[in-house]
Design an enzyme around this catalytic site. Structure first.
Site, PDB file in Angstrom:
ATOM      1  N   ASP A  87      37.894  38.045  48.573  1.00  0.00           N
ATOM      2  CA  ASP A  87      38.612  38.609  47.439  1.00  0.00           C
ATOM      3  C   ASP A  87      39.858  39.264  48.026  1.00  0.00           C
ATOM      4  O   ASP A  87      39.796  40.365  48.540  1.00  0.00           O
ATOM      5  CB  ASP A  87      37.727  39.640  46.732  1.00  0.00           C
ATOM      6  CG  ASP A  87      38.438  40.344  45.595  1.00  0.00           C
ATOM      7  OD1 ASP A  87      39.660  40.137  45.420  1.00  0.00           O
ATOM      8  OD2 ASP A  87      37.777  41.108  44.886  1.00  0.00           O
TER       9      ASP A  87
ATOM     10  N   ASN B 195      42.593  39.948  46.329  1.00  0.00           N
ATOM     11  CA  ASN B 195      43.375  40.657  45.307  1.00  0.00           C
ATOM     12  C   ASN B 195      44.836  40.247  45.374  1.00  0.00           C
ATOM     13  O   ASN B 195      45.738  41.055  45.218  1.00  0.00           O
ATOM     14  CB  ASN B 195      43.227  42.175  45.432  1.00  0.00           C
ATOM     15  CG  ASN B 195      41.888  42.647  44.907  1.00  0.00           C
ATOM     16  OD1 ASN B 195      41.291  42.024  44.048  1.00  0.00           O
ATOM     17  ND2 ASN B 195      41.406  43.738  45.457  1.00  0.00           N
TER      18      ASN B 195
ATOM     19  N   ASN C 195      39.126  35.923  38.160  1.00  0.00           N
ATOM     20  CA  ASN C 195      39.010  37.273  37.623  1.00  0.00           C
ATOM     21  C   ASN C 195      39.493  37.219  36.188  1.00  0.00           C
ATOM     22  O   ASN C 195      40.599  36.747  35.913  1.00  0.00           O
ATOM     23  CB  ASN C 195      39.869  38.235  38.461  1.00  0.00           C
ATOM     24  CG  ASN C 195      39.644  39.675  38.074  1.00  0.00           C
ATOM     25  OD1 ASN C 195      40.168  40.145  37.090  1.00  0.00           O
ATOM     26  ND2 ASN C 195      38.857  40.365  38.873  1.00  0.00           N
TER      27      ASN C 195
ATOM     28  N   PHE D 143      44.064  41.252  32.986  1.00  0.00           N
ATOM     29  CA  PHE D 143      44.436  40.244  33.971  1.00  0.00           C
ATOM     30  C   PHE D 143      43.508  39.055  33.929  1.00  0.00           C
ATOM     31  O   PHE D 143      42.290  39.203  33.902  1.00  0.00           O
ATOM     32  CB  PHE D 143      44.412  40.852  35.385  1.00  0.00           C
ATOM     33  CG  PHE D 143      44.727  39.864  36.462  1.00  0.00           C
ATOM     34  CD1 PHE D 143      46.036  39.524  36.751  1.00  0.00           C
ATOM     35  CD2 PHE D 143      43.715  39.253  37.180  1.00  0.00           C
ATOM     36  CE1 PHE D 143      46.330  38.603  37.745  1.00  0.00           C
ATOM     37  CE2 PHE D 143      43.990  38.329  38.173  1.00  0.00           C
ATOM     38  CZ  PHE D 143      45.308  38.005  38.457  1.00  0.00           C
TER      39      PHE D 143
END
Length: 134
Positions: free
Chosen positions: A26, A28, A92, A97
């Site tokens: 992950d 991000n 996600n 988002f």
């Protein structure tokens, strides 16, 4: 020390071609980010806008491989993503988002994906009134 490694035909090879790296993380970071650019292309500029003029260059030049002119950070792992945004439009899914920030990378020369489960249906998320699915 010999736990199965002696049986690999390429056990005497040196360098990144001998590293069988599967990178699942992950980050991000969206697909257009410098992090993903670095992983997929094997290079990113030392002046990439995401460094925001913070003094990372000197530190990273000591830690990472770089081009001869010190203008790029580089690696030789030849990585590819296990899925595209067409196949997996989001990893996600929240109110604010919806996008890809989680990744599975594999070395193009030594591995290939055999299959992928695919995304969760957006309709299922809406029908179930599920607010977020990280």
């Amino acid at each position: 020390e010999t736990f199965g490694h002696d049986f690999r035909p390429d056990r005497h090879k040196k360098g990144s071609d001998n590293v069988h790296l599967l990178l699942c993380a992950d980050f991000n970071s969206i697909p257009e980010s410098g992090v993903i650019e670095y992983i997929t292309s094997g290079r990113v500029s030392t002046t990439h806008h995401e460094f925001k003029h913070i003094g990372y260059k000197d530190c990273l030049l000591k830690m990472l491989s770089h081009s001869k002119n010190d203008q790029e950070f580089t690696h030789t792992f030849n990585m590819s993503s296990a899925y595209t945004s067409e196949l997996m439009p989001y990893t996600n899914y929240t109110f604010e988002f919806k996008g890809i920030i989680d990744y599975i990378f594999y070395p193009k020369t030594t591995m290939k994906p055999l299959g992928i489960l695919g995304p969760i249906s957006e309709e299922w998320l809406k029908e179930g009134k599920i607010i977020g699915c990280p």
